[in-house]
Design a protein around this motif. Structure first.
Motif, PDB file in Angstrom:
ATOM      1  N   THR A 558     -16.298   2.769  -5.740  1.00  0.00           N
ATOM      2  CA  THR A 558     -16.876   1.692  -6.164  1.00  0.00           C
ATOM      3  C   THR A 558     -16.421   1.996  -7.730  1.00  0.00           C
ATOM      4  O   THR A 558     -16.970   3.137  -8.351  1.00  0.00           O
ATOM      5  CB  THR A 558     -18.132   1.262  -6.005  1.00  0.00           C
ATOM      6  OG1 THR A 558     -18.926   2.316  -6.335  1.00  0.00           O
ATOM      7  CG2 THR A 558     -18.206   0.639  -4.790  1.00  0.00           C
ATOM      8  N   PHE A 559     -15.738   1.181  -8.488  1.00  0.00           N
ATOM      9  CA  PHE A 559     -15.780   1.187 -10.026  1.00  0.00           C
ATOM     10  C   PHE A 559     -15.383  -0.058 -10.633  1.00  0.00           C
ATOM     11  O   PHE A 559     -14.793  -0.881  -9.729  1.00  0.00           O
ATOM     12  CB  PHE A 559     -14.635   2.290 -10.326  1.00  0.00           C
ATOM     13  CG  PHE A 559     -14.579   2.578 -11.811  1.00  0.00           C
ATOM     14  CD1 PHE A 559     -15.210   3.872 -12.074  1.00  0.00           C
ATOM     15  CD2 PHE A 559     -13.891   1.975 -12.912  1.00  0.00           C
ATOM     16  CE1 PHE A 559     -15.142   4.271 -13.334  1.00  0.00           C
ATOM     17  CE2 PHE A 559     -13.793   2.269 -14.048  1.00  0.00           C
ATOM     18  CZ  PHE A 559     -14.762   3.700 -14.379  1.00  0.00           C
ATOM     19  N   SER A 560     -15.826  -0.434 -11.853  1.00  0.00           N
ATOM     20  CA  SER A 560     -15.588  -1.668 -12.539  1.00  0.00           C
ATOM     21  C   SER A 560     -15.185  -1.335 -13.946  1.00  0.00           C
ATOM     22  O   SER A 560     -16.019  -0.268 -14.605  1.00  0.00           O
ATOM     23  CB  SER A 560     -16.834  -2.565 -12.405  1.00  0.00           C
ATOM     24  OG  SER A 560     -16.455  -3.762 -12.988  1.00  0.00           O
ATOM     25  N   PRO A 561     -14.156  -1.727 -14.315  1.00  0.00           N
ATOM     26  CA  PRO A 561     -12.997  -2.688 -13.934  1.00  0.00           C
ATOM     27  C   PRO A 561     -12.000  -1.867 -13.127  1.00  0.00           C
ATOM     28  O   PRO A 561     -11.894  -0.775 -13.361  1.00  0.00           O
ATOM     29  CB  PRO A 561     -12.438  -3.417 -15.155  1.00  0.00           C
ATOM     30  CG  PRO A 561     -12.517  -2.353 -16.107  1.00  0.00           C
ATOM     31  CD  PRO A 561     -13.803  -1.480 -16.084  1.00  0.00           C
ATOM     32  N   LEU A 562     -11.406  -2.675 -12.185  1.00  0.00           N
ATOM     33  CA  LEU A 562     -10.364  -1.923 -11.438  1.00  0.00           C
ATOM     34  C   LEU A 562      -9.110  -2.299 -12.062  1.00  0.00           C
ATOM     35  O   LEU A 562      -8.955  -3.149 -12.886  1.00  0.00           O
ATOM     36  CB  LEU A 562     -10.473  -2.590  -9.924  1.00  0.00           C
ATOM     37  CG  LEU A 562     -11.503  -2.231  -9.042  1.00  0.00           C
ATOM     38  CD1 LEU A 562     -11.320  -2.868  -7.597  1.00  0.00           C
ATOM     39  CD2 LEU A 562     -11.638  -0.881  -8.714  1.00  0.00           C
ATOM     40  N   LEU A 563      -8.018  -1.336 -11.856  1.00  0.00           N
ATOM     41  CA  LEU A 563      -6.704  -1.563 -12.416  1.00  0.00           C
ATOM     42  C   LEU A 563      -5.714  -2.268 -11.420  1.00  0.00           C
ATOM     43  O   LEU A 563      -5.919  -2.346 -10.195  1.00  0.00           O
ATOM     44  CB  LEU A 563      -6.033  -0.050 -12.688  1.00  0.00           C
ATOM     45  CG  LEU A 563      -6.810   0.792 -13.719  1.00  0.00           C
ATOM     46  CD1 LEU A 563      -6.422   2.264 -13.547  1.00  0.00           C
ATOM     47  CD2 LEU A 563      -7.138   0.131 -15.000  1.00  0.00           C
ATOM     48  N   SER A 564      -4.751  -2.719 -11.817  1.00  0.00           N
ATOM     49  CA  SER A 564      -3.802  -3.780 -11.001  1.00  0.00           C
ATOM     50  C   SER A 564      -2.900  -2.581 -10.329  1.00  0.00           C
ATOM     51  O   SER A 564      -2.436  -1.758 -11.004  1.00  0.00           O
ATOM     52  CB  SER A 564      -2.806  -4.547 -12.102  1.00  0.00           C
ATOM     53  OG  SER A 564      -2.026  -5.184 -11.377  1.00  0.00           O
ATOM     54  N   VAL A 565      -2.707  -2.833  -9.241  1.00  0.00           N
ATOM     55  CA  VAL A 565      -1.828  -1.697  -8.285  1.00  0.00           C
ATOM     56  C   VAL A 565      -0.650  -2.726  -7.722  1.00  0.00           C
ATOM     57  O   VAL A 565      -1.263  -3.709  -7.142  1.00  0.00           O
ATOM     58  CB  VAL A 565      -2.891  -1.524  -7.218  1.00  0.00           C
ATOM     59  CG1 VAL A 565      -1.905  -0.455  -6.302  1.00  0.00           C
ATOM     60  CG2 VAL A 565      -4.018  -0.766  -7.665  1.00  0.00           C
ATOM     61  N   ASN A 566       0.431  -2.260  -7.612  1.00  0.00           N
ATOM     62  CA  ASN A 566       1.659  -2.810  -6.906  1.00  0.00           C
ATOM     63  C   ASN A 566       2.187  -1.748  -6.097  1.00  0.00           C
ATOM     64  O   ASN A 566       2.092  -0.680  -6.148  1.00  0.00           O
ATOM     65  CB  ASN A 566       2.648  -3.038  -8.264  1.00  0.00           C
ATOM     66  CG  ASN A 566       2.034  -3.976  -9.361  1.00  0.00           C
ATOM     67  OD1 ASN A 566       1.489  -4.975  -9.038  1.00  0.00           O
ATOM     68  ND2 ASN A 566       2.519  -3.610 -10.557  1.00  0.00           N
ATOM     69  N   ASN A 567       2.728  -2.548  -5.116  1.00  0.00           N
ATOM     70  CA  ASN A 567       3.445  -1.708  -4.152  1.00  0.00           C
ATOM     71  C   ASN A 567       2.861  -0.862  -3.235  1.00  0.00           C
ATOM     72  O   ASN A 567       3.154   0.420  -3.251  1.00  0.00           O
ATOM     73  CB  ASN A 567       4.811  -0.865  -4.631  1.00  0.00           C
ATOM     74  CG  ASN A 567       6.026  -1.858  -5.508  1.00  0.00           C
ATOM     75  OD1 ASN A 567       6.156  -2.923  -4.985  1.00  0.00           O
ATOM     76  ND2 ASN A 567       6.415  -1.443  -6.459  1.00  0.00           N
ATOM     77  N   LEU A 568       1.504  -1.108  -3.002  1.00  0.00           N
ATOM     78  CA  LEU A 568       0.706  -0.503  -2.064  1.00  0.00           C
ATOM     79  C   LEU A 568       1.206  -0.185  -0.920  1.00  0.00           C
ATOM     80  O   LEU A 568       1.744  -1.157  -0.026  1.00  0.00           O
ATOM     81  CB  LEU A 568      -0.618  -1.228  -2.032  1.00  0.00           C
ATOM     82  CG  LEU A 568      -1.581  -0.223  -1.484  1.00  0.00           C
ATOM     83  CD1 LEU A 568      -1.993   0.936  -2.287  1.00  0.00           C
ATOM     84  CD2 LEU A 568      -2.992  -1.241  -1.000  1.00  0.00           C
ATOM     85  N   SER A 569       1.300   0.992  -0.382  1.00  0.00           N
ATOM     86  CA  SER A 569       1.696   1.212   1.166  1.00  0.00           C
ATOM     87  C   SER A 569       0.647   2.372   1.646  1.00  0.00           C
ATOM     88  O   SER A 569      -0.046   2.927   0.999  1.00  0.00           O
ATOM     89  CB  SER A 569       2.911   2.085   1.371  1.00  0.00           C
ATOM     90  OG  SER A 569       3.042   3.233   0.507  1.00  0.00           O
ATOM     91  N   GLN A 570       0.398   2.340   3.067  1.00  0.00           N
ATOM     92  CA  GLN A 570      -0.722   2.859   3.801  1.00  0.00           C
ATOM     93  C   GLN A 570       0.075   3.788   4.932  1.00  0.00           C
ATOM     94  O   GLN A 570       0.911   3.237   5.681  1.00  0.00           O
ATOM     95  CB  GLN A 570      -1.686   2.207   4.191  1.00  0.00           C
ATOM     96  CG  GLN A 570      -2.813   2.977   4.901  1.00  0.00           C
ATOM     97  CD  GLN A 570      -3.741   1.921   5.332  1.00  0.00           C
ATOM     98  OE1 GLN A 570      -4.270   0.995   4.368  1.00  0.00           O
ATOM     99  NE2 GLN A 570      -4.640   2.192   6.468  1.00  0.00           N
ATOM    100  N   GLN A 571      -0.312   5.052   4.983  1.00  0.00           N
ATOM    101  CA  GLN A 571       0.140   5.853   6.220  1.00  0.00           C
ATOM    102  C   GLN A 571      -1.004   6.079   6.932  1.00  0.00           C
ATOM    103  O   GLN A 571      -2.035   6.628   6.502  1.00  0.00           O
ATOM    104  CB  GLN A 571       0.906   7.105   5.825  1.00  0.00           C
ATOM    105  CG  GLN A 571       1.526   7.947   7.040  1.00  0.00           C
ATOM    106  CD  GLN A 571       2.125   9.055   6.581  1.00  0.00           C
ATOM    107  OE1 GLN A 571       2.881   9.140   5.365  1.00  0.00           O
ATOM    108  NE2 GLN A 571       2.457  10.094   7.280  1.00  0.00           N
ATOM    109  N   THR A 572      -1.067   5.728   8.191  1.00  0.00           N
ATOM    110  CA  THR A 572      -2.212   5.732   8.976  1.00  0.00           C
ATOM    111  C   THR A 572      -2.625   7.054   9.218  1.00  0.00           C
ATOM    112  O   THR A 572      -1.607   7.851   9.614  1.00  0.00           O
ATOM    113  CB  THR A 572      -1.912   4.933  10.489  1.00  0.00           C
ATOM    114  OG1 THR A 572      -1.323   3.612  10.298  1.00  0.00           O
ATOM    115  CG2 THR A 572      -2.967   5.121  11.362  1.00  0.00           C
ATOM    116  N   GLY A 573      -3.878   7.409   9.051  1.00  0.00           N
ATOM    117  CA  GLY A 573      -4.450   8.890   9.353  1.00  0.00           C
ATOM    118  C   GLY A 573      -4.022   9.676   8.194  1.00  0.00           C
ATOM    119  O   GLY A 573      -4.440  10.793   8.183  1.00  0.00           O
ATOM    120  N   ALA A 574      -3.402   9.272   7.102  1.00  0.00           N
ATOM    121  CA  ALA A 574      -2.977  10.302   6.006  1.00  0.00           C
ATOM    122  C   ALA A 574      -3.653   9.797   4.639  1.00  0.00           C
ATOM    123  O   ALA A 574      -4.115  10.410   3.681  1.00  0.00           O
ATOM    124  CB  ALA A 574      -1.519  10.364   6.011  1.00  0.00           C
TER     125      ALA A 574
END
Length: 799
Positions: A558-574
């Motif tokens: 948790t943090f405020s303020p958050l930064l803008s994120v682009n091109n987010l991708s996720q690798q399951t379990g990693a």
């Protein structure tokens, strides 16, 4: 400063309100007091101001302050279905209802309400009990609607709502009323018969015995007869029941004693015999009823405490229409799952649900025993029966009626009261055999004294029957268990099995589950080690990446303020990868984040944050330990218990938590079957305690000698548990065990006292040293001693 004639408050200088009351112009402080005073004067009830006893206290509810929702609710009282539910049909098309009146401060308030209501057409009876603030009303609905009567009560400045106690409580109240009547008649009969018995005892000395003997005996017979037929009726009913069922109880010797003494005295009166003991019959009945009366009062109070949970739910609420969003007051019986309802500040929740709009503080003390309100936001679950403290909220109903958590608590409580521990069963068996022994012994005493002194044989046998009645023996265990269970419930500890308090005294070890029991089951950041840059910058980048993830780990950042994120991708379990300010960042397992990642600082669940070339920070994630877990474990160990942990977790968190809590033994990576096997290998004499919360704990909870579920546990875990910690506070465990030990001590004290009394009084009665009325006093005293000793458990010792 001038005082308001109606309420006694100071009249502001800029307020000029006067009303002619009792022939004089009286100053009033506000339009609210003017409205109430005007209603009183116009109704012809002006003399209210002569009779009131406290001018400085006046109810706060006035017509001006009546909320619109309350006006809408009053209209429901004219609904035929609602009327049928709330009131009872009487004769001549009339109905009867009891209302609880709030705001009463003196006797004049009661007089005013009664007088006002009786002026309505169709009102046949209105009586307000000043001590209970309960108004009994009998009226004809077709002549004057109930809503109009309640509105008049509001107009007078009071608040009224239907009184609807649980059926079991109604029955107990009825029994208490009859017990009072029987006790009163027995007391009156005892006093009157003693007036005639005294001349019979001293008549020979005064020379008036022969002249008035028959008169005194007949008068005593007439007075004693209603005492035997009405006051002593429960003993004879129980006697006949026991004879038909062939089950001996303490009522058998009591009924034999009363009936025999009464019939023998009648025979002596008709045949001019030497002795009559009508006074002993009345005294015997009176002292027995005193003990029964106090016992029934204790049961009524316990029932009221239990029914407090069942009666907290309102009968109506505001339902929001799904299309036009309008709010309508509807009976709770018309609600359905997934309905949206509006809960205003100060209102009680009518159902379990989830907040979909608003945030507030909720007082859940009625369920959990936790006295501090809990902050609730959108998405949080709320419990029916709890109180909305601060702001309006909208909730989506998830459970109603018997499916609500409060209903589950009541069903578990009922299960506990129906379940007898072994010691209580043993006491009942001993009492039954004791009664049989008393009957045999009484027969032997009668035969023996028939040869020694036939004139005294009957009355000595009567004393034996009375003195040795095992009332105290039968009360020794249940009164203690009831008091102890009730006290624990008030502290958020719900006993659901009757054997718990007895078994806990033999317990030698406590076995905890980890996740959700010793911990909150919520990941948090325990430690941050920066490698490049500042800790705040690293946390901001990590939180911005995790904010777009649905993985449970994301909730720890948790943090405020958050930064803008682009091109987010996720690798399951990693882990995750995204761009922030045209810079690519990764967070997750070290081997995913960097090909040549640095070694983790130590054991634990570490995740790494890095850009394309450089590691930035290590984050140590851990399941947050309950704040009271360390003190709870320490207190249990100080009391001589071994504390262990069985967890299905394979990570290093198991050992870390075990080290923090200084547990005696720990096992990780144990599946439900493994937990069950471990419990089954423990010595049965250890009476091990298992504390868990999840569905995976259900088998071992069902198998353990004593099973305890925390309040946040799954419903299945609660059902298979012997104890539920409604407040989610582990620190109540030492309190529970301490109360169990106190209960065991008091039960033993009661049993020893009851047995010693019966054993010691038997030779006195058999030798003719104890008259029947003294035997009755002694038996009642022994029963009361047991009850009052047990009531000490109502007060928990927190230290």
């Amino acid at each position: 400063m001038t005082e308001c004639f109606h309420c006694g408050a100071d009249v502001p200088q800029d307020v000029l309100i006067e009303l002619d009351i009792l022939g004089q112009a009286r100053k009033l402080c506000c339009v609210g007091c003017e409205a109430v005073a005007t209603a009183i004067v116009q109704s012809g009830s002006e003399t209210f101001y002569h009779y009131r006893t406290d001018v400085n206290e006046t109810p706060e509810f006035t017509p001006a302050s009546l909320p619109q929702t309350m006006k809408m609710e009053l209209a429901l009282y004219d609904n035929t279905d609602v009327i049928e539910e709330l009131s009872e049909a009487s004769d001549n098309n009339t109905r009867q209802i009891n209302l609880i009146i709030e705001g009463i401060t003196c006797a004049a308030c009661a007089w005013l309400i009664e007088k006002q209501l009786k002026q309505f057409s169709g009102v046949e009876f209105a009586n307000l009990n000043l001590s209970q603030h309960k108004l009994q009303l009998r009226w004809q609905q077709d002549l004057t609607p109930l809503s109009e009567l309640i509105t008049r009560i509001y107009a007078l400045g009071f608040k009224a709502q239907p009184y609807s106690p649980d059926q079991a409580q109604k029955q107990l109240e009825s029994e208490q009323k009859k017990a009072t009547q029987r006790l009163g008649l027995a007391a009156l009969g005892m006093m009157q018969v003693m007036m005639f018995a005294l001349p019979l005892y001293v008549g020979d000395w005064a020379g008036v015995f022969e002249k008035f003997e028959t008169y005194f005996r007949v008068a005593s017979l007439i007075i004693t007869t209603p005492v035997v037929l009405y006051s002593a009726r429960p003993f004879f009913v129980a006697f006949w029941r026991d004879m038909k069922s062939r089950h001996l109880t303490m009522d058998v010797p009591v009924a034999i004693a009363i009936g025999s003494a009464y019939l023998a005295s009648i025979y002596s009166t008709l045949t001019q015999g030497e002795e009559v003991y009508f006074d002993s019959v009345c005294m015997f009945t009176f002292f027995l009823l005193v003990g029964r009366f106090l016992e029934s009062r204790t049961r009524l109070k316990n029932c009221e405490a239990g029914n407090h949970l069942a009666n907290v739910l309102p009968r109506s609420t505001l339902r929001i229409h799904p299309l036009d969003k309008t709010e309508t007051v509807v009976p709770v019986s018309q609600l359905h799952i997934n309905d949206h309802i509006r809960i205003l500040p100060g209102a009680t929740l009518v159902a379990d649900g989830t907040i979909v709009e608003g945030q507030t503080s909720i007082d859940e003390s009625i369920i959990t025993g936790e006295f501090l309100p809990i902050q609730k936001h959108v998405g949080d679950n709320v419990i029916g029966g709890s109180l909305n403290v601060e702001n309006p909220i909208t909730i989506k109903i998830s459970a109603l009626d018997k499916d609500m958590q409060i209903s589950t608590v009541m069903s578990l409580l009922d299960r506990a009261t129906q379940d007898k521990p072994k010691i209580a069963i043993l006491a009942d068996q001993v009492a039954q055999h004791f009664v049989a022994a008393v009957l045999v012994l009484s027969a032997l005493v009668f035969i023996s004294w028939s040869f020694i002194d036939s004139d005294r044989a009957f009355w000595i046998t009567l004393s034996v029957l009375v003195a040795t009645c095992p009332c105290a023996l039968s009360l020794a265990t249940p009164t203690a268990l009831t008091a102890a269970t009730s006290a624990l419930k008030h502290h958020g500890i719900l006993i659901t099995r009757g054997h718990v308090l007895q078994t806990l005294t033999r317990s030698k070890r406590v076995i905890f589950d980890k996740t959700g029991t010793l911990t909150l089951g919520q990941l948090n950041i325990e430690k941050i080690i920066t490698l490049n840059g500042t800790e705040q910058n690293a946390l901001q980048i990590a939180a911005s990446l995790e904010a777009l993830s649905s993985h449970p780990i994301a909730n720890a950042f948790t943090f405020s303020p958050l930064l803008s994120v682009n091109n987010l991708s996720q690798q399951t379990g990693a882990g995750l990868q995204g761009e922030i300010n045209n810079q690519t960042y990764k967070i997750g397992l070290a081997h995913y984040v960097l090909k040549q990642a640095p070694a983790a600082p130590d054991n634990g669940h570490w995740i790494l944050l890095a850009n394309q070339q450089t590691p930035l920070a290590w984050f140590l994630l851990s399941d947050q330990l309950r704040a009271d877990a360390p003190s709870t474990v320490a207190a249990l160990q100080a009391s001589g218990l071994t504390c262990e942990m069985l967890s299905g977790d394979h990570s290093g968190q198991v050992q870390l938590i075990a080290k923090k809590l200084n547990l005696d033994k720990v096992q990780g990576g144990v599946n439900p079957e493994g937990k069950l096997n471990y419990i089954s290998t423990l010595p049965s004499g250890d009476a091990s305690i298992m504390v868990g919360d999840g569905i995976n704990d259900v088998p071992v909870l069902a198998q353990a000698p004593v099973s305890i579920a925390v309040g946040s546990a799954s419903d299945l875990a609660k059902i298979h548990s012997d104890v539920v910690l409604l407040s989610n506070q582990l620190q109540h465990l030492p309190l529970l065990i301490k109360q169990a030990k106190r209960t065991s001590i008091i039960i033993k004290q009661n049993l020893i006292w009851a047995l010693l009394y019966n054993i010691s009084v038997l030779p006195l009665a058999a030798l003719g040293l104890l008259p029947p009325y003294m035997a009755a006093i002694g038996m009642s005293f022994s029963s009361l001693a047991v009850v009052f000793n047990a009531l000490r458990l109502n007060k928990l010792r927190l230290n």
